[in-house]
Design a protein around this motif. Sequence first.
Motif, PDB file in Angstrom:
ATOM      1  N   MET A   1       0.849  -1.213   0.000  1.00  0.00           N
ATOM      2  CA  MET A   1       0.000   0.000   0.000  1.00  0.00           C
ATOM      3  C   MET A   1       0.875   1.251   0.000  1.00  0.00           C
ATOM      4  O   MET A   1       2.077   1.218   0.243  1.00  0.00           O
ATOM      5  N   ARG A 237      -5.185   0.251  -9.012  1.00  0.00           N
ATOM      6  CA  ARG A 237      -5.217  -1.136  -9.503  1.00  0.00           C
ATOM      7  C   ARG A 237      -6.605  -1.471 -10.051  1.00  0.00           C
ATOM      8  O   ARG A 237      -7.154  -2.533  -9.787  1.00  0.00           O
ATOM      9  N   THR A 238      -7.188  -0.549 -10.795  1.00  0.00           N
ATOM     10  CA  THR A 238      -8.483  -0.787 -11.445  1.00  0.00           C
ATOM     11  C   THR A 238      -8.343  -0.427 -12.924  1.00  0.00           C
ATOM     12  O   THR A 238      -7.275  -0.002 -13.362  1.00  0.00           O
ATOM     13  N   ASN A 258      -5.276   0.408  -4.304  1.00  0.00           N
ATOM     14  CA  ASN A 258      -6.178  -0.604  -4.876  1.00  0.00           C
ATOM     15  C   ASN A 258      -7.249   0.016  -5.745  1.00  0.00           C
ATOM     16  O   ASN A 258      -7.645  -0.546  -6.756  1.00  0.00           O
ATOM     17  N   ASN A 259      -7.720   1.177  -5.335  1.00  0.00           N
ATOM     18  CA  ASN A 259      -8.784   1.844  -6.098  1.00  0.00           C
ATOM     19  C   ASN A 259      -8.924   3.287  -5.612  1.00  0.00           C
ATOM     20  O   ASN A 259      -8.223   3.706  -4.666  1.00  0.00           O
ATOM     21  N   GLN A 262      -9.738   3.801  -1.836  1.00  0.00           N
ATOM     22  CA  GLN A 262      -8.623   3.706  -0.899  1.00  0.00           C
ATOM     23  C   GLN A 262      -7.798   4.998  -0.888  1.00  0.00           C
ATOM     24  O   GLN A 262      -7.378   5.479   0.178  1.00  0.00           O
TER      25      GLN A 262
END
Lengths: 269, 269
Positions: A1, A237-238, A258-259, A262
């Motif tokens: 992260m 990460r999308t 992650n998106n 987040q």
Amino acid sequence: MASSSWLQRGNNRLQGLLLDISGVLYNSGVSGGQAIDGSVEALARLKKAHFPLRLCTNESQCSIDTLVKKLQRLGFNVQEEDIYSPIKAVKSFLIENSLRPHLLVHPDVLDEFVDIDQSNPNCVVIGDATDAFSYAALNEAFTILMNMKQPKLISLGKGRYYQETDGLKLDVGPFSKVLEYACQIEAEVVGKPSKTFFMAALAGFNINPEHFLMIGDDVVSDVGGAQACGLRGVLVRTGKYRPSDENHPQVQPDAVVNNLAQAVDSILQ
Amino acid sequence: MASSSWLQRGNNRLQGLLLDISGVLYNSGVSGGQAIDGSVEALARLKKAHFPLRLCTNESQCSIDTLVKKLQRLGFNVQEEDIYSPIKAVKSFLIENSLRPHLLVHPDVLDEFVDIDQSNPNCVVIGDATDAFSYAALNEAFTILMNMKQPKLISLGKGRYYQETDGLKLDVGPFSKVLEYACQIEAEVVGKPSKTFFMAALAGFNINPEHFLMIGDDVVSDVGGAQACGLRGVLVRTGKYRPSDENHPQVQPDAVVNNLAQAVDSILQ
């Protein structure tokens, strides 16, 4: 992260956001596409907090009006003035430089150019034309360029591909290469990752680029382009994200999240 | 006009010819195309003199059988064994390397591949597909490549464009660039200017490359490609020739002639 350094860089506290649309807010697709989990709420929270932001997209396959309506139908709190797109940018560019375009663009955006002189073209503008990228249309644009003394090609972005709900789709970049290679020229890019485009997207905020963050799913156009202008660049990460993007040979994101949800959690903390 | 040095280089007397087809013998077009002035007679004279020659083409938009018939209808004395094309070359290449292609080629050449295993493809073969270069077809090839661990693209030539009777037409090269850029790979070229291809075209002659001459209208693929293999390369001022080709930054032809007829006059003198 992500480490927290992307939120605070020395004295440069994060004060504004540029957000990519496709792959960050939603994945486009035939029936209007699909919101990415958590993105509707994330944008709503940013808006509620009055966090300075602009949606900075290379979208050129529909009009801005259509895009706004599409996003609103998916639940996003978005107005036309939130969006900066290459269509707005290229129109100013054409007028400033007395250019009369031959348009190789999606049929749905032709209307945006009705007030632009297109007689006796002295440049070709190429956008994300999708199915309108036929052999005949590409050959026509090629022939027009070859008949110019100094062929001028303007490309609305240089993205390689994007994610739709039913798979990856070729973006404008590869088709720009058709004309670049055939005519042995280099396209002028209006849109990300052009510096002019990022700077125009920031105009009106009265905030230095160093205090701005770009969030996108394109490691080159979004993250690398923003970093080259002094902004921070965060990869999600999308969308079209692939794990190999985290080890890109040229671009190292300030963070990978992650998106959008987040990222916004951290920003509004 | 050409100096005589291209006919005699030290002790290397000219002993064999490779001739490009499109732009040298004829200009292709919708109704079968048109012979270039003097080329029917020039080829007939070479054949009558039993001058060793092969027609070395990057043609991949029709079968060799169709091409032969088209040329014969225009009056050319041509048989199938005179021709070396990338379709012949790529079939050997696929078999030798256990490759199962996804074919992005002209519908008229699909039949040439019926004896090649195309199940579960591990490469993409791209030819001069003309109108079959749709967005959907390119996107399909792109998706297949992106799903391979090591995407393999084989391109039947890398020509930028060619001359048809009604104007310039985009060749396979620009469309190969679509997939190269989108997948960040480099295509393997089967056809001119690949060295393997030129060498295979010379096979069976028992004549050294130094004694061979290539005549073509593509300064890079024909002239430069041949020169890189030790042949001499002569540019014709027919087909897609443009005056700027005579000052090409990388390639300097051994001679420039007005047309095939003029070259053959000198050769048979």
